[in-house]
Design an enzyme around this catalytic site. Structure first.
Site, PDB file in Angstrom:
ATOM      1  N   HIS A 291       1.079   2.181  -5.002  1.00 47.84           N
ATOM      2  CA  HIS A 291       1.994   1.313  -5.732  1.00 47.84           C
ATOM      3  C   HIS A 291       1.357   0.785  -7.018  1.00 47.84           C
ATOM      4  CE1 HIS A 291       2.987   0.927  -1.407  1.00 47.84           C
ATOM      5  NE2 HIS A 291       4.234   1.003  -1.849  1.00 47.84           N
TER       6      HIS A 291
ATOM      7  N   ASP B  42       6.420  -2.951   5.413  1.00 51.07           N
ATOM      8  CA  ASP B  42       6.797  -1.818   6.249  1.00 51.07           C
ATOM      9  C   ASP B  42       6.517  -2.118   7.716  1.00 51.07           C
ATOM     10  OD1 ASP B  42       7.286  -0.623   3.815  1.00 51.07           O
ATOM     11  OD2 ASP B  42       6.084   1.165   4.199  1.00 51.07           O
TER      12      ASP B  42
ATOM     13  N   GLY C 124      10.074   5.902  -4.948  1.00 48.89           N
ATOM     14  CA  GLY C 124       9.120   6.058  -6.034  1.00 48.89           C
ATOM     15  C   GLY C 124       7.951   6.944  -5.686  1.00 48.89           C
ATOM     16  N   HIS C 125       7.890   7.396  -4.402  1.00 50.98           N
ATOM     17  CA  HIS C 125       6.791   8.248  -3.953  1.00 50.98           C
ATOM     18  C   HIS C 125       7.277   9.668  -3.649  1.00 50.98           C
ATOM     19  CE1 HIS C 125       4.659   4.521  -3.698  1.00 50.98           C
ATOM     20  NE2 HIS C 125       5.444   4.062  -2.736  1.00 50.98           N
TER      21      HIS C 125
END
Length: 333
Positions: A219, A110, A56-57
């Site tokens: 996000h 992460d 999404g990035h």
């Protein structure tokens, strides 16, 4: 929700297939577990640089795989950390005998999953180190993090670290360069509108037509404050004040200025903002020695921008200028 997709469950896989179709000369894609690996990996005798995170990035991280940057990227589901087994697979696929450096953005999932993968790879006899990027000056903690978030500074970190590996630096030296960048880079972002995660089907948050979220995360996390909409001069000045005052950056400093679109901001607005930032930095006596402008670390279709400043010295400038050949960043080749 209107998006050019088939099924929210297959968005990442189908996108990766498209990346492979478009850039098969530079990368190869593995679907299970999902990996983007440089086409000539592993490179014997060279430190491997591996990163990853939620999808999404884009183009982060898969678009930055190739000579002079990343050896592999590990894409999770949209806004979701990749699993340890996928990260371990990336380490194994790129191990050229000189060790591996993992670049991790400071999000709890992460950090935990990359740490676990490093332990698994070490059990296989591989030398794996990790660095964590936490360049966001907006907030000290968030829903996703303990401490500052990793945001726009990830792009120059991956470029410069990849260049150090490409010139033949040892793992110790590549790690030292990475830590130097992390210590000298700061970012802040703003949002004019929220992103819509495909599997959610509705915006991540709500903003009135006359509101801006100042200090947004990549996000859609809340920022430092919600402010009334204001002209670009005032908004960019607020951003430059926040970033330049944090390190702090001082008169006479040489910097890289990275003006980034969060995905939905058109180039006309992005260059307008960049020009204002250049002027404001010049007024402070800060020298913009290198520049990057474009949608390089996005949040789906979020309207907004981020500004990143990296304090440069001769070594970091040389490594930034070094050749790079990836789907999203390419020069000197």
């Amino acid at each position: 929700m209107k998006k050019i997709i088939n099924d929210p469950a297959t968005v990442v896989t189908e996108s990766l297939r498209g990346l492979a179709a478009a850039h098969g000369d530079l990368v190869r894609v593995v679907e299970d577990p999902a990996l983007v690996v440089r086409a000539d990996a592993p490179v014997a005798g060279q430190v491997a640089v591996v990163s990853g995170g939620g999808s999404g990035h884009e183009p982060l991280h898969g678009g930055f795989v190739g000579p002079g940057m990343l050896d592999a990227a590990v894409p999770g589901a949209v806004f979701t950390s990749p699993t340890p087994d996928a990260v371990q697979a990336a380490v194994m696929a790129t191990a050229g005998g000189a060790g591996t450096l993992l670049i991790v953005k400071n999000y709890t999932g992460d950090v935990l999953n990359f740490e676990t993968a490093a332990e698994l790879a070490a059990a296989e006899g591989l030398d794996v180190r990790s660095v964590v990027i936490d360049d966001d000056v907006a907030v000290a903690d968030s829903t996703f993090t303990a401490g500052r978030r990793g945001v726009g500074g990830t792009v120059p970190l991956e470029k410069i670290t990849g260049a150090a590996a490409a010139r033949g630096d040892s793992l110790d030296d590549v790690e030292a360069v990475a830590r130097k960048v992390i210590g000298q880079v700061r970012s802040i972002g703003v949002a004019l509108s929220p992103p819509t995660v495909p599997h959610a089907g509705e915006p991540s948050f709500t903003l009135a037509d006359d509101e801006i979220e100042f200090g947004i995360g990549i996000h859609g996390e809340p920022g430092r404050e919600r402010i009334p909409a204001e002209p670009a001069d005032a908004l960019v000045a607020r951003m430059v004040d926040a970033v330049a005052g944090d390190l702090p950056f001082a008169e006479g400093d040489d910097v890289l200025l990275f003006t980034n679109s969060m995905g939905g901001t058109p180039q006309i607005e992005l260059y307008l903002a960049h020009g204002i930032a250049e002027r404001l930095l010049a007024e402070r006596g800060i020298n913009v020695r290198r520049r990057l402008v474009g949608p390089y670390i996005t949040s789906l279709e979020m309207q907004g921008i981020s500004i990143t400043l990296l304090k440069l010295d001769d070594e970091l400038t040389e490594l930034w200028d070094a050749p790079v050949n990836t789907p999203a960043l390419r020069w000197g080749v």
